[in-house]
Scaffold this motif. Structure first.
Motif, PDB file in Angstrom:
ATOM      1  N   TYR A 124      28.468  18.526 -26.536  1.00 23.22           N
ATOM      2  CA  TYR A 124      28.287  17.156 -27.018  1.00 23.22           C
ATOM      3  C   TYR A 124      26.988  17.061 -27.800  1.00 23.22           C
ATOM      4  CZ  TYR A 124      27.618  12.069 -27.033  1.00 23.22           C
ATOM      5  OH  TYR A 124      27.410  10.763 -27.421  1.00 23.22           O
ATOM      6  N   ASP A 125      27.085  16.499 -28.989  1.00 25.00           N
ATOM      7  CA  ASP A 125      25.931  16.221 -29.831  1.00 25.00           C
ATOM      8  C   ASP A 125      25.720  14.712 -29.845  1.00 25.00           C
ATOM      9  OD1 ASP A 125      24.080  15.716 -31.803  1.00 25.00           O
ATOM     10  OD2 ASP A 125      25.116  16.820 -33.382  1.00 25.00           O
ATOM     11  N   PRO A 126      24.780  14.193 -29.051  1.00 28.34           N
ATOM     12  CA  PRO A 126      24.584  12.746 -28.974  1.00 28.34           C
ATOM     13  C   PRO A 126      23.942  12.156 -30.224  1.00 28.34           C
ATOM     14  CG  PRO A 126      22.954  13.884 -27.646  1.00 28.34           C
ATOM     15  CD  PRO A 126      23.910  14.932 -28.123  1.00 28.34           C
ATOM     16  N   LYS A 127      23.252  12.974 -31.004  1.00 32.43           N
ATOM     17  CA  LYS A 127      22.595  12.469 -32.207  1.00 32.43           C
ATOM     18  C   LYS A 127      23.596  12.241 -33.332  1.00 32.43           C
ATOM     19  CE  LYS A 127      18.264  12.555 -30.790  1.00 32.43           C
ATOM     20  NZ  LYS A 127      17.331  13.605 -31.215  1.00 32.43           N
ATOM     21  N   ASN A 128      24.489  13.197 -33.545  1.00 32.85           N
ATOM     22  CA  ASN A 128      25.463  13.108 -34.625  1.00 32.85           C
ATOM     23  C   ASN A 128      26.858  12.694 -34.153  1.00 32.85           C
ATOM     24  OD1 ASN A 128      23.976  14.202 -37.124  1.00 32.85           O
ATOM     25  ND2 ASN A 128      23.490  15.693 -35.526  1.00 32.85           N
ATOM     26  N   ARG A 129      26.981  12.400 -32.850  1.00 28.52           N
ATOM     27  CA  ARG A 129      28.229  11.923 -32.278  1.00 28.52           C
ATOM     28  C   ARG A 129      29.382  12.875 -32.578  1.00 28.52           C
ATOM     29  NH1 ARG A 129      29.459   8.975 -28.787  1.00 28.52           N
ATOM     30  NH2 ARG A 129      30.986   7.676 -29.837  1.00 28.52           N
ATOM     31  N   ALA A 130      29.332  14.038 -31.960  1.00 32.17           N
ATOM     32  CA  ALA A 130      30.370  15.047 -32.138  1.00 32.17           C
ATOM     33  C   ALA A 130      30.556  15.807 -30.831  1.00 32.17           C
ATOM     34  CB  ALA A 130      30.005  16.014 -33.255  1.00 32.17           C
ATOM     35  N   VAL A 131      31.766  16.337 -30.633  1.00 29.57           N
ATOM     36  CA  VAL A 131      32.079  17.085 -29.416  1.00 29.57           C
ATOM     37  C   VAL A 131      32.789  18.387 -29.756  1.00 29.57           C
ATOM     38  CG1 VAL A 131      32.208  15.069 -27.900  1.00 29.57           C
ATOM     39  CG2 VAL A 131      34.260  15.815 -29.141  1.00 29.57           C
ATOM     40  N   GLY A 132      32.789  19.297 -28.793  1.00 30.07           N
ATOM     41  CA  GLY A 132      33.501  20.554 -28.934  1.00 30.07           C
ATOM     42  C   GLY A 132      34.026  21.018 -27.587  1.00 30.07           C
ATOM     43  N   LEU A 133      35.100  21.789 -27.616  1.00 29.75           N
ATOM     44  CA  LEU A 133      35.708  22.311 -26.390  1.00 29.75           C
ATOM     45  C   LEU A 133      36.198  23.724 -26.659  1.00 29.75           C
ATOM     46  CD1 LEU A 133      36.699  21.779 -23.478  1.00 29.75           C
ATOM     47  CD2 LEU A 133      38.768  20.763 -24.459  1.00 29.75           C
ATOM     48  N   ALA A 134      35.833  24.664 -25.783  1.00 26.21           N
ATOM     49  CA  ALA A 134      36.191  26.071 -25.985  1.00 26.21           C
ATOM     50  C   ALA A 134      36.811  26.680 -24.746  1.00 26.21           C
ATOM     51  CB  ALA A 134      34.956  26.875 -26.396  1.00 26.21           C
ATOM     52  N   HIS A 135      37.621  27.716 -24.977  1.00 25.48           N
ATOM     53  CA  HIS A 135      38.324  28.489 -23.950  1.00 25.48           C
ATOM     54  C   HIS A 135      37.839  29.928 -24.081  1.00 25.48           C
ATOM     55  CE1 HIS A 135      41.886  31.181 -23.219  1.00 25.48           C
ATOM     56  NE2 HIS A 135      41.971  30.486 -22.109  1.00 25.48           N
ATOM     57  N   ALA A 136      37.080  30.398 -23.080  1.00 31.50           N
ATOM     58  CA  ALA A 136      36.463  31.716 -23.183  1.00 31.50           C
ATOM     59  C   ALA A 136      36.883  32.622 -22.037  1.00 31.50           C
ATOM     60  CB  ALA A 136      34.937  31.584 -23.208  1.00 31.50           C
ATOM     61  N   GLY A 137      37.797  33.546 -22.323  1.00 32.12           N
ATOM     62  CA  GLY A 137      38.077  34.638 -21.410  1.00 32.12           C
ATOM     63  C   GLY A 137      37.061  35.736 -21.693  1.00 32.12           C
ATOM     64  N   TRP A 138      37.339  36.970 -21.281  1.00 30.26           N
ATOM     65  CA  TRP A 138      36.354  38.017 -21.550  1.00 30.26           C
ATOM     66  C   TRP A 138      36.234  38.281 -23.047  1.00 30.26           C
ATOM     67  CZ3 TRP A 138      37.107  42.476 -24.195  1.00 30.26           C
ATOM     68  CH2 TRP A 138      38.398  43.029 -24.268  1.00 30.26           C
ATOM     69  N   ILE A 139      37.344  38.121 -23.784  1.00 33.92           N
ATOM     70  CA  ILE A 139      37.293  38.374 -25.226  1.00 33.92           C
ATOM     71  C   ILE A 139      36.430  37.324 -25.913  1.00 33.92           C
ATOM     72  CG2 ILE A 139      38.650  38.498 -27.350  1.00 33.92           C
ATOM     73  CD1 ILE A 139      40.975  39.597 -25.698  1.00 33.92           C
ATOM     74  N   GLY A 140      36.677  36.055 -25.590  1.00 32.17           N
ATOM     75  CA  GLY A 140      35.874  34.987 -26.160  1.00 32.17           C
ATOM     76  C   GLY A 140      34.417  35.088 -25.757  1.00 32.17           C
ATOM     77  N   THR A 141      34.179  35.533 -24.527  1.00 32.88           N
ATOM     78  CA  THR A 141      32.813  35.684 -24.035  1.00 32.88           C
ATOM     79  C   THR A 141      32.101  36.809 -24.758  1.00 32.88           C
ATOM     80  OG1 THR A 141      33.428  34.803 -21.858  1.00 32.88           O
ATOM     81  CG2 THR A 141      31.424  36.140 -21.982  1.00 32.88           C
ATOM     82  N   VAL A 142      32.758  37.953 -24.909  1.00 32.36           N
ATOM     83  CA  VAL A 142      32.165  39.085 -25.627  1.00 32.36           C
ATOM     84  C   VAL A 142      31.902  38.732 -27.091  1.00 32.36           C
ATOM     85  CG1 VAL A 142      32.700  41.379 -26.558  1.00 32.36           C
ATOM     86  CG2 VAL A 142      32.998  40.934 -24.119  1.00 32.36           C
ATOM     87  N   ASN A 143      32.826  37.981 -27.684  1.00 34.94           N
ATOM     88  CA  ASN A 143      32.665  37.575 -29.080  1.00 34.94           C
ATOM     89  C   ASN A 143      31.784  36.337 -29.237  1.00 34.94           C
ATOM     90  OD1 ASN A 143      34.247  39.656 -30.163  1.00 34.94           O
ATOM     91  ND2 ASN A 143      36.132  38.516 -29.791  1.00 34.94           N
ATOM     92  N   LYS A 144      31.254  35.854 -28.113  1.00 35.18           N
ATOM     93  CA  LYS A 144      30.327  34.717 -28.099  1.00 35.18           C
ATOM     94  C   LYS A 144      30.905  33.508 -28.835  1.00 35.18           C
ATOM     95  CE  LYS A 144      26.272  37.562 -27.230  1.00 35.18           C
ATOM     96  NZ  LYS A 144      24.893  37.916 -27.586  1.00 35.18           N
ATOM     97  N   ILE A 145      32.063  33.069 -28.360  1.00 38.37           N
ATOM     98  CA  ILE A 145      32.714  31.920 -28.960  1.00 38.37           C
ATOM     99  C   ILE A 145      31.835  30.676 -28.872  1.00 38.37           C
ATOM    100  CG2 ILE A 145      33.983  31.249 -26.869  1.00 38.37           C
ATOM    101  CD1 ILE A 145      36.350  30.548 -28.715  1.00 38.37           C
ATOM    102  N   ALA A 146      30.996  30.591 -27.837  1.00 41.14           N
ATOM    103  CA  ALA A 146      30.086  29.446 -27.708  1.00 41.14           C
ATOM    104  C   ALA A 146      29.179  29.339 -28.927  1.00 41.14           C
ATOM    105  CB  ALA A 146      29.260  29.569 -26.433  1.00 41.14           C
ATOM    106  N   ASN A 147      28.656  30.458 -29.379  1.00 40.11           N
ATOM    107  CA  ASN A 147      27.788  30.467 -30.552  1.00 40.11           C
ATOM    108  C   ASN A 147      28.548  30.057 -31.808  1.00 40.11           C
ATOM    109  OD1 ASN A 147      26.926  32.386 -28.445  1.00 40.11           O
ATOM    110  ND2 ASN A 147      25.148  32.711 -29.757  1.00 40.11           N
ATOM    111  N   LYS A 148      29.817  30.458 -31.885  1.00 45.37           N
ATOM    112  CA  LYS A 148      30.638  30.110 -33.049  1.00 45.37           C
ATOM    113  C   LYS A 148      30.927  28.614 -33.095  1.00 45.37           C
ATOM    114  CE  LYS A 148      32.767  34.652 -33.765  1.00 45.37           C
ATOM    115  NZ  LYS A 148      31.797  35.408 -32.978  1.00 45.37           N
TER     116      LYS A 148
END
Length: 263
Positions: A124-148
């Motif tokens: 959640y970005d309270p300044k620019n009013r935006a949200v995101g939601l991610a699904h991270a298994g080991w592949i997403g975790t290794v590929n650092k989907i959070a950073n993306k």
């Protein structure tokens, strides 16, 4: 996390996301209509359950929270690191994009994802009013989907990591997430010096701490405000679906996140 019981529906909320103009719900598996092995509030329509029951589960859950099911935007989750920007709800019959993360700054668009051991990450970005939601298994975790997700929010909405709030939801805990050596090598390649923190060797077996790994990714990107549920899906299968704990024969619990219209 705050636990809310509304009739037969039980869901959780992150205290850090309990803010004006923002809504979210981490639904447990309780209170739905699906029979075993999907019992009972199954959101997964591709795991063998009757699709009409899955639809009924979604309707029941959304009615409980007062959110219109027609506001949903979701994707076909494929254990990737693709991030999609949602500008409107998904129309009935419209093809789902293959991705494992979504972002939006449109009020009234509800991001919805499904889980059964993989890590849910909310943004959640309270300044620019935006949200995101991610699904991270080991592949997403290794590929650092959070950073993306963070990078996509920076590009699309002008978000700054120092403003972001993040939350890591219920998922399989480090005591149960055994991996093989080939996956461990990928973790080492991705996390380098931090790999020793997230890889646990016990009785000749290797385990991966998905919670800590994603926490490291978020902090590496500059996010300082992170709430971690610390709830293991395999330890608490009365509340959560666990793909590993139930040997692949199970449902998916749902998580929704959105911005209230009119804010």
């Amino acid at each position: 996390m705050q636990v809310i019981q509304s009739g037969s529906i039980k869901y959780n909320r992150f205290s850090s996301f309990d803010l004006p103009g923002l809504y979210h719900a981490v639904f447990t598996r309780q209170g739905g209509t699906s029979p075993a092995p999907w019992k009972s509030l199954n959101f997964g329509s591709s795991v063998g359950d009757d699709k009409s029951l899955v639809q009924r589960n979604k309707e029941k859950a959304f009615t409980t929270t007062g959110i219109d099911l027609k506001s949903v935007y979701d994707v076909y989750q494929v254990h990737s690191s693709e991030v999609v920007r949602a500008t409107r709800p998904l129309n009935t019959g419209e093809v789902h994009l293959r991705a494992d993360a979504m972002i939006t700054n449109q009020p009234g668009v509800t991001l919805l994802m499904r889980f059964a051991d993989c890590v849910p990450i909310l943004f959640y970005d309270p300044k620019n009013r935006a949200v995101g939601l991610a699904h991270a298994g080991w592949i997403g975790t290794v590929n650092k989907i959070a950073n993306k997700v963070i990078r996509k929010m920076e590009i699309c909405f002008g978000s700054k990591t120092t403003d972001l709030l993040a939350a890591i939801g219920p998922s399989i805990g480090p005591d149960h997430y055994q991996i093989q050596s080939d996956v461990a090598k990928k973790v080492v390649s991705s996390y380098k010096n931090d790999a020793a923190k997230v890889l646990i060797n016990h009785d000749g077996k290797i385990y991966l701490d998905l919670w800590l790994a994603n926490d490291i990714s978020l902090r590496e990107a500059g996010v300082g405000k992170i709430e971690i549920a610390g709830l293991c899906t395999q330890c608490h299968m009365d509340d959560w679906y666990s793909h590993r704990g139930e040997h692949g024969k199970t449902g998916r619990f749902g998580i929704m996140l959105g911005l209230e219209a009119g804010e």
